[in-house]
Every structure is written in C-alpha cells, then in structure tokens.
Design a protein around this motif. Structure first.
Motif, PDB file in Angstrom:
ATOM      1  N   PRO A 115       5.454  13.546   4.695  1.00  0.00           N
ATOM      2  CA  PRO A 115       4.410  13.460   5.729  1.00  0.00           C
ATOM      3  C   PRO A 115       3.283  12.499   5.359  1.00  0.00           C
ATOM      4  O   PRO A 115       2.722  11.833   6.245  1.00  0.00           O
ATOM      5  N   ILE A 116       2.948  12.394   4.077  1.00  0.00           N
ATOM      6  CA  ILE A 116       1.870  11.479   3.669  1.00  0.00           C
ATOM      7  C   ILE A 116       2.276  10.027   3.884  1.00  0.00           C
ATOM      8  O   ILE A 116       1.501   9.211   4.407  1.00  0.00           O
ATOM      9  N   LEU A 117       3.503   9.683   3.499  1.00  0.00           N
ATOM     10  CA  LEU A 117       3.968   8.300   3.667  1.00  0.00           C
ATOM     11  C   LEU A 117       4.085   7.935   5.146  1.00  0.00           C
ATOM     12  O   LEU A 117       3.781   6.797   5.538  1.00  0.00           O
ATOM     13  N   VAL A 118       4.526   8.888   5.962  1.00  0.00           N
ATOM     14  CA  VAL A 118       4.591   8.643   7.412  1.00  0.00           C
ATOM     15  C   VAL A 118       3.189   8.439   7.971  1.00  0.00           C
ATOM     16  O   VAL A 118       2.955   7.573   8.832  1.00  0.00           O
ATOM     17  N   ALA A 119       2.217   9.223   7.474  1.00  0.00           N
ATOM     18  CA  ALA A 119       0.835   9.059   7.933  1.00  0.00           C
ATOM     19  C   ALA A 119       0.302   7.676   7.565  1.00  0.00           C
ATOM     20  O   ALA A 119      -0.368   7.021   8.375  1.00  0.00           O
ATOM     21  N   TYR A 120       0.595   7.226   6.356  1.00  0.00           N
ATOM     22  CA  TYR A 120       0.197   5.871   5.957  1.00  0.00           C
ATOM     23  C   TYR A 120       0.850   4.829   6.865  1.00  0.00           C
ATOM     24  O   TYR A 120       0.219   3.841   7.260  1.00  0.00           O
ATOM     25  N   TYR A 121       2.113   5.060   7.180  1.00  0.00           N
ATOM     26  CA  TYR A 121       2.850   4.114   8.031  1.00  0.00           C
ATOM     27  C   TYR A 121       2.180   3.983   9.405  1.00  0.00           C
ATOM     28  O   TYR A 121       1.983   2.873   9.912  1.00  0.00           O
ATOM     29  N   TRP A 122       1.798   5.104   9.979  1.00  0.00           N
ATOM     30  CA  TRP A 122       1.150   5.062  11.299  1.00  0.00           C
ATOM     31  C   TRP A 122      -0.234   4.415  11.233  1.00  0.00           C
ATOM     32  O   TRP A 122      -0.612   3.648  12.093  1.00  0.00           O
ATOM     33  N   MET A 123      -0.997   4.748  10.190  1.00  0.00           N
ATOM     34  CA  MET A 123      -2.356   4.175  10.073  1.00  0.00           C
ATOM     35  C   MET A 123      -2.314   2.675   9.843  1.00  0.00           C
ATOM     36  O   MET A 123      -3.112   1.922  10.394  1.00  0.00           O
TER      37      MET A 123
ATOM     38  N   ILE B 127       0.825  -1.205   0.000  1.00  0.00           N
ATOM     39  CA  ILE B 127       0.000   0.000   0.000  1.00  0.00           C
ATOM     40  C   ILE B 127       0.860   1.256   0.000  1.00  0.00           C
ATOM     41  O   ILE B 127       0.611   2.202  -0.760  1.00  0.00           O
ATOM     42  N   ILE B 128       1.906   1.260   0.823  1.00  0.00           N
ATOM     43  CA  ILE B 128       2.749   2.455   0.912  1.00  0.00           C
ATOM     44  C   ILE B 128       3.519   2.699  -0.379  1.00  0.00           C
ATOM     45  O   ILE B 128       3.651   3.849  -0.823  1.00  0.00           O
TER      46      ILE B 128
END
Length: 382
Positions: free
Chosen positions: A369-377, A331-332
C-alpha cells in the motif's frame, strides 16, 4: 496503471518468503529441531556461502555498459547525504551513537529490490524501471553492502582488540615489593612499616593501571590491519567484485559463462533468499516476543525506511536533474522494503538484529500500500 493482476504478481513474489520464515520459526518454537548453536551455524551458512554466490549470480548478468549513470549518481548522492547526517548526529547530538548510525543507515538506504521492487516497478513503469532497479541493486552490493561489511568488521575488531589488551600481572609487582619487605624486616619495626606502606602504594598504583587499561583502544593502524585481513578471507568481499568483473568481460567480448560453472553457482545462489528468511524465522523464534525490538523502534524503522530514505533520494534526484518516470522510479525504489542481507550481517556481527528483522518482516507487509500511495502521488509530478 496498476491493476489487480499486478498486485497479485507482487503477492506471489512475497508469499514464498513468508513460507520460509514460518518454517524457520516453527522449526525452533514448535518442533524444537535446532539448538541455539545450530541456529547460529545456519546464519553463518547464509552469510558466508549462499549470499556471496547469490550476489555473484545477479551482478554477473548485468550489462555495465548500459547503466544509467545519472540515476546511479542520484542514488549515490542520496546515500552520501544520509551518511553525513548520521555522522553529524553521532558526533554532536547527546543521544547520538555510532552503532545506531550504522543501523539507521541500513534502514534508510538498503533495499530488497530484486524480490519486491522488480515485480512492483515493472507493473508501474514497465521493463525500463526493472533495469534501473537491478542497476541500483548491483551498486548497492558493490559499494554500500561492502561499506557496511567494512564498518561492521571495524567495530568488531575494535571490541575484540580492546578486550585483548591485558595489563601487567599484579602479582609480579607485589611479589617484588614483598621481597624488599622481607629483606628489611630484620632491620627494625620502623623500616618494616615504611616498606609495608610502599607495598600498599604499589598495590594501589597497579589497581589504577588495571582500571585504565580497560579504556585503552588498540592503535588505528593495528585495527585496520585486522579489518583488512578479515575482509580478505570473507567471501562476501569477492562475490560482487568478481560478479561485476565478469559482467564487464562477458559484455565486452561476448563471453558465455561455462555451463558447469554457472550450474555450480546457481545451485547455491538460488537458496540465498529462502535460507535468509528461514534464518530470520529461527531468530524470531529465539526471542521472547514476536516483535523483539518493541513498537517504538518498529515505528522508528518504518519512518526511516519509507520516509527518510525516499526524501533523501528525492532531494538528490531533483538536484541532479532527473525528471519524468526516471525520477519517479528513483523515489519509489528508495521506499522498497528492507534488505534481507542487512539482517544477516546484523545477526552475524551482533548489531541490532532484532531491529533489522522487524524492519524486513513488517516492511514487506506494509510495502504494497505504501508503494502504491507513492505511485499515485508521484503522478502529479511532471
């Protein structure tokens, strides 16, 4: 877990790209070094020399016998889903467009995984994630960029073929009718009037033929012949095929590439990404506005890249049975910023290069920031 050192590693990988971009921009906008014709020549250099060798270089070093075929299948299915949706949109929607379907496909699916994805996913999930990202990049080069190249060549051949169709010269028909009129002129005024009416009718008919010819398209078989001939002489058609062929041979029989050959390839391939960003900077400098496509199309491109693409990948990956870190990586990696190659092709073939250039530039800015947000979710997915 991602730390500040990992973020710095990603920034280190991305900043040199913007240095090349700024140099290209300044060479035209500030220093007036290149003319418009020279700018087009630089893009052709990238398209037909550095990129094919760059593609060969990274595909030749993959191990095709150790690829994760479930991961590749999920990636392929996700792109197939997007192709079907865009084809239906172009066919049945009143605002549908095949040209915009091509650009939308690039925005949804084609990623700059080697520059941004490798350091980012290595920090997130380790070396196995890097292997998956490289595998997806190889498949992208072999299948999807080749398909994009084919569609762009087909579109260009169709446009050139339509313009090449010429009607019979109008003067030939009128001159023939004129000779008849001259012969009948001595037989009386009434016959002369009739012949003049015939001449006018022929003239109108010829005008109608001329108008109809503008909408005539060349036959499909002729188009395909032109497209295949173009692809045969295009080095981008060979870079990925020769690279994966060498990968199979070298890994199967433990062959090493001769150093003289590898050195000859590397000297150009290492310039691939830098010259591509330089060409993009030149393109930006030639536009009237910094954001050439406008804010609405910029937002549209960001939605396709960071939402539509990952959503299609999530559907296909879950459907095929991926789970755990492999699912998260799948997904990432679909949310990795726009492929630079897609801009180079768009510029060469004249199909929305302003949209693709904006997607590349701003995509890399907001990617972290978007990829980090995906990582956390995705940490909540088990």
């Amino acid at each position: 877990m991602i730390g500040w050192e990992d973020v710095y590693t990603v920034v280190v990988a991305m900043v040199p790209l913007y240095v090349a971009l700024i140099l290209g921009y300044g060479s035209v906008r500030w220093w007036n070094i290149f003319t418009r014709e020279q700018c087009d020549a630089i893009n052709k250099l990238v398209c037909y020399f550095t990129f094919p060798l760059f593609t060969f270089d990274f595909t030749a070093h993959i191990d095709p016998f150790k690829m994760n075929f479930m991961f590749i299948a999920a990636d392929t299915i996700s792109k197939f889903i997007i192709v079907v949706v865009l084809a239906l949109w172009a066919k049945w929607c009143s605002k549908g467009s095949y040209c915009w379907s091509i650009t939308s496909f690039s925005l949804c699916t084609l990623t700059n995984a080697l520059v941004v994805g490798v350091p980012m996913l290595k920090a997130m999930y380790g070396s196995f994630a890097v292997d998956l990202v490289v595998q997806s990049s190889v498949v992208q080069a072999i299948i999807w960029l080749t398909l994009l190249l084919f569609v762009l060549e087909f579109r260009r051949a169709g446009i050139e073929g339509t313009h090449a169709i010429k009607p019979k010269p109008k003067t030939t028909i009128i001159s023939s009718s004129s000779r008849v009129m001259e012969g009948a002129a001595s037989e009386g005024g009434e016959e002369k009037d009739v012949e003049e009416a015939i001449g006018v009718a022929v003239d109108v008919k010829d005008e109608l033929i001329l108008e109809d010819s503008d909408s005539i398209s060349p036959p499909f078989c002729k188009l395909m012949k032109v497209v295949w001939l173009k692809l045969v002489v295009n080095p981008n058609s060979y870079g990925c095929v020769l690279g994966i062929s060498w990968a199979f041979i070298s890994k199967r029989w433990n062959f090493e590439m001769p150093s003289i050959v590898e050195g000859s390839i590397l000297i150009m391939s290492r310039a691939g990404t830098g010259t591509a960003m330089f060409s993009m900077g030149i393109f930006m400098a030639l536009q009237e506005k910094l954001i050439a496509c406008g804010p609405s199309l910029t937002a549209f491109g960001m939605v396709l890249k960071f939402i539509a693409g990952p959503a299609a990948m999530a559907i296909s990956a879950i459907a095929i049975g991926l789970h755990g870190d492999v699912l998260r990586v799948a997904i990432i990696q679909a949310a990795i910023p726009q492929s630079i190659t897609s801009f180079i092709y768009a510029k060469e073939y004249g199909l929305h290069p302003e949209v693709l250039s904006t997607a590349v530039i701003f995509g890399m800015i907001v990617a972290l920031p978007i990829l980090v947000a995906y990582y956390w979710m995705l940490e909540f997915i088990h």
